[in-house]
Design a protein around this motif. Structure first.
Motif, mmCIF file in Angstrom:
data_model
loop_
_atom_site.group_PDB
_atom_site.id
_atom_site.type_symbol
_atom_site.label_atom_id
_atom_site.label_comp_id
_atom_site.label_asym_id
_atom_site.label_seq_id
_atom_site.Cartn_x
_atom_site.Cartn_y
_atom_site.Cartn_z
ATOM 1 N N ILE A 1 1.166 -1.338 -0.160
ATOM 2 C CA ILE A 1 0.246 -0.480 0.215
ATOM 3 C C ILE A 1 1.241 1.619 0.352
ATOM 4 C CG2 ILE A 1 -1.276 1.041 0.820
ATOM 5 C CD1 ILE A 1 -2.950 -1.528 2.219
ATOM 6 N N ASP A 2 1.714 1.411 0.549
ATOM 7 C CA ASP A 2 2.906 2.515 0.823
ATOM 8 C C ASP A 2 3.303 2.885 -0.341
ATOM 9 O OD1 ASP A 2 4.135 4.306 2.219
ATOM 10 O OD2 ASP A 2 6.490 3.231 2.439
ATOM 11 N N ASP A 3 3.745 1.682 -1.036
ATOM 12 C CA ASP A 3 4.252 1.536 -2.322
ATOM 13 C C ASP A 3 3.649 1.950 -3.497
ATOM 14 O OD1 ASP A 3 7.332 0.937 -1.691
ATOM 15 O OD2 ASP A 3 6.516 -1.268 -2.245
ATOM 16 N N TYR A 4 1.940 1.952 -3.330
ATOM 17 C CA TYR A 4 0.882 1.964 -4.462
ATOM 18 C C TYR A 4 0.960 3.704 -4.067
ATOM 19 C CZ TYR A 4 -3.576 2.863 -6.422
ATOM 20 O OH TYR A 4 -4.383 3.556 -7.429
ATOM 21 N N LEU A 5 1.087 3.725 -3.088
ATOM 22 C CA LEU A 5 0.424 5.323 -2.699
ATOM 23 C C LEU A 5 1.750 6.152 -3.477
ATOM 24 C CD1 LEU A 5 -0.962 5.414 0.982
ATOM 25 C CD2 LEU A 5 -2.386 5.996 -0.865
ATOM 26 N N ILE A 6 3.004 5.751 -2.804
ATOM 27 C CA ILE A 6 4.168 6.868 -3.869
ATOM 28 C C ILE A 6 4.081 7.379 -4.999
ATOM 29 C CG2 ILE A 6 6.545 7.150 -3.790
ATOM 30 C CD1 ILE A 6 6.305 5.868 -0.567
ATOM 31 N N LYS A 7 3.584 5.704 -5.463
ATOM 32 C CA LYS A 7 3.983 6.031 -7.000
ATOM 33 C C LYS A 7 2.434 6.515 -7.606
ATOM 34 C CE LYS A 7 2.995 2.902 -10.630
ATOM 35 N NZ LYS A 7 3.080 1.191 -10.636
ATOM 36 N N THR A 8 2.107 6.720 -6.719
ATOM 37 C CA THR A 8 0.411 7.692 -7.478
ATOM 38 C C THR A 8 0.273 9.109 -7.221
ATOM 39 O OG1 THR A 8 -0.973 6.325 -5.917
ATOM 40 C CG2 THR A 8 -0.986 5.321 -7.424
ATOM 41 N N SER A 9 1.495 9.018 -6.084
ATOM 42 C CA SER A 9 1.653 10.606 -5.543
ATOM 43 C C SER A 9 2.153 11.806 -6.441
ATOM 44 C CB SER A 9 0.715 10.957 -4.212
ATOM 45 O OG SER A 9 2.308 10.480 -3.666
ATOM 46 N N GLN A 10 3.253 10.316 -7.257
ATOM 47 C CA GLN A 10 4.074 11.517 -7.914
ATOM 48 C C GLN A 10 3.914 12.112 -8.930
ATOM 49 O OE1 GLN A 10 6.580 8.088 -9.060
ATOM 50 N NE2 GLN A 10 7.844 7.867 -7.383
ATOM 51 N N LYS A 11 4.298 13.674 -8.980
ATOM 52 C CA LYS A 11 4.356 14.213 -10.299
ATOM 53 C C LYS A 11 3.932 14.274 -11.556
ATOM 54 C CE LYS A 11 3.257 18.673 -7.552
ATOM 55 N NZ LYS A 11 3.828 19.994 -7.290
ATOM 56 N N LEU A 12 3.954 14.548 -12.446
ATOM 57 C CA LEU A 12 3.551 14.121 -14.034
ATOM 58 C C LEU A 12 4.711 15.585 -14.304
ATOM 59 C CD1 LEU A 12 0.075 13.413 -15.367
ATOM 60 C CD2 LEU A 12 2.049 11.635 -14.852
ATOM 61 N N PRO A 13 5.801 14.729 -15.407
ATOM 62 C CA PRO A 13 6.611 15.724 -15.741
ATOM 63 C C PRO A 13 6.274 17.179 -16.038
ATOM 64 C CG PRO A 13 6.992 13.638 -16.414
ATOM 65 C CD PRO A 13 6.047 13.709 -16.256
ATOM 66 N N ASN A 14 6.649 18.198 -16.506
ATOM 67 C CA ASN A 14 6.284 19.239 -16.463
ATOM 68 C C ASN A 14 6.084 18.945 -18.404
ATOM 69 O OD1 ASN A 14 5.946 20.676 -14.710
ATOM 70 N ND2 ASN A 14 8.149 21.880 -14.998
ATOM 71 N N SER A 15 6.509 18.065 -18.595
ATOM 72 C CA SER A 15 6.037 18.489 -20.298
ATOM 73 C C SER A 15 5.144 17.338 -20.686
ATOM 74 C CB SER A 15 7.897 17.510 -21.269
ATOM 75 O OG SER A 15 8.025 16.321 -20.205
ATOM 76 N N MET A 16 4.528 16.778 -19.743
ATOM 77 C CA MET A 16 3.506 16.083 -20.044
ATOM 78 C C MET A 16 2.435 16.977 -21.149
ATOM 79 S SD MET A 16 4.379 13.022 -20.183
ATOM 80 C CE MET A 16 2.715 12.027 -19.661
ATOM 81 N N GLY A 17 1.145 16.541 -21.850
ATOM 82 C CA GLY A 17 0.577 17.091 -22.277
ATOM 83 C C GLY A 17 1.159 18.728 -23.476
ATOM 84 N N MET A 18 2.674 18.804 -23.084
ATOM 85 C CA MET A 18 2.945 19.863 -23.600
ATOM 86 C C MET A 18 2.513 19.873 -25.621
ATOM 87 S SD MET A 18 6.487 21.208 -24.091
ATOM 88 C CE MET A 18 7.100 21.461 -22.492
ATOM 89 N N GLY A 19 2.122 19.147 -25.883
ATOM 90 C CA GLY A 19 1.959 18.633 -27.306
ATOM 91 C C GLY A 19 0.638 18.791 -27.802
ATOM 92 N N ALA A 20 -0.185 18.901 -26.383
ATOM 93 C CA ALA A 20 -1.649 18.116 -26.556
ATOM 94 C C ALA A 20 -1.781 19.513 -28.127
ATOM 95 C CB ALA A 20 -2.600 19.075 -25.246
ATOM 96 N N SER A 21 -2.865 18.715 -29.127
ATOM 97 C CA SER A 21 -3.360 19.812 -29.890
ATOM 98 C C SER A 21 -4.728 20.133 -29.795
ATOM 99 C CB SER A 21 -3.548 19.269 -31.037
ATOM 100 O OG SER A 21 -4.786 18.094 -31.221
ATOM 101 N N GLY A 22 -5.790 19.829 -28.961
ATOM 102 C CA GLY A 22 -6.434 20.257 -28.216
ATOM 103 C C GLY A 22 -8.123 19.469 -29.274
ATOM 104 N N ARG A 23 -7.487 18.842 -30.759
ATOM 105 C CA ARG A 23 -8.467 18.029 -31.354
ATOM 106 C C ARG A 23 -8.533 16.025 -30.793
ATOM 107 N NH1 ARG A 23 -7.093 19.267 -37.389
ATOM 108 N NH2 ARG A 23 -6.481 21.715 -36.729
ATOM 109 N N SER A 24 -9.919 16.499 -30.591
ATOM 110 C CA SER A 24 -9.648 14.671 -29.774
ATOM 111 C C SER A 24 -9.951 13.674 -30.990
ATOM 112 C CB SER A 24 -11.120 14.140 -28.967
ATOM 113 O OG SER A 24 -12.420 14.785 -30.020
ATOM 114 N N ASN A 25 -10.189 14.207 -32.716
ATOM 115 C CA ASN A 25 -9.940 13.536 -33.111
ATOM 116 C C ASN A 25 -9.528 13.298 -34.694
ATOM 117 O OD1 ASN A 25 -10.489 15.474 -34.775
ATOM 118 N ND2 ASN A 25 -11.961 15.242 -35.688
ATOM 119 N N LEU A 26 -7.545 13.183 -34.174
ATOM 120 C CA LEU A 26 -6.999 13.340 -34.670
ATOM 121 C C LEU A 26 -6.560 11.911 -35.238
ATOM 122 C CD1 LEU A 26 -3.969 15.200 -32.645
ATOM 123 C CD2 LEU A 26 -5.174 16.138 -35.208
#
Length: 72
Positions: free
Chosen positions: A35-60
């Motif tokens: 449980i401790d390992d799971y909580l640590i793993k799920t609470s880690q922040k995503l890198p700032n670069s995540m989503g940087m290339g998002a186009s805003g289009r859902s039908n690409l």
């Protein structure tokens, strides 16, 4: 530490007993570790670069060819 009750399928409980015996731990210690390992793993922040290339289009993917051939 607070005591908590959990319900497990018999096969999982048997696997935990076997693992606890091999490692020299109690089942409670194994569950706490997982449980401790799971909580640590799920609470880690995503890198700032995540989503940087998002186009805003859902039908690409369905319109890839059409979008590649259009000029802006």
């Amino acid at each position: 530490m607070k005591q908590t009750t959990i319900y497990l399928p018999e096969e999982i409980e048997a696997s935990l007993q076997e693992l606890a015996k091999k490692r020299g731990n109690s089942i409670s210690e194994l569950i706490e570790e997982v449980i401790d390992d799971y909580l640590i793993k799920t609470s880690q922040k995503l890198p700032n670069s995540m989503g940087m290339g998002a186009s805003g289009r859902s039908n690409l993917s369905s319109k890839a060819e059409q979008l590649l051939l259009t000029e802006d």
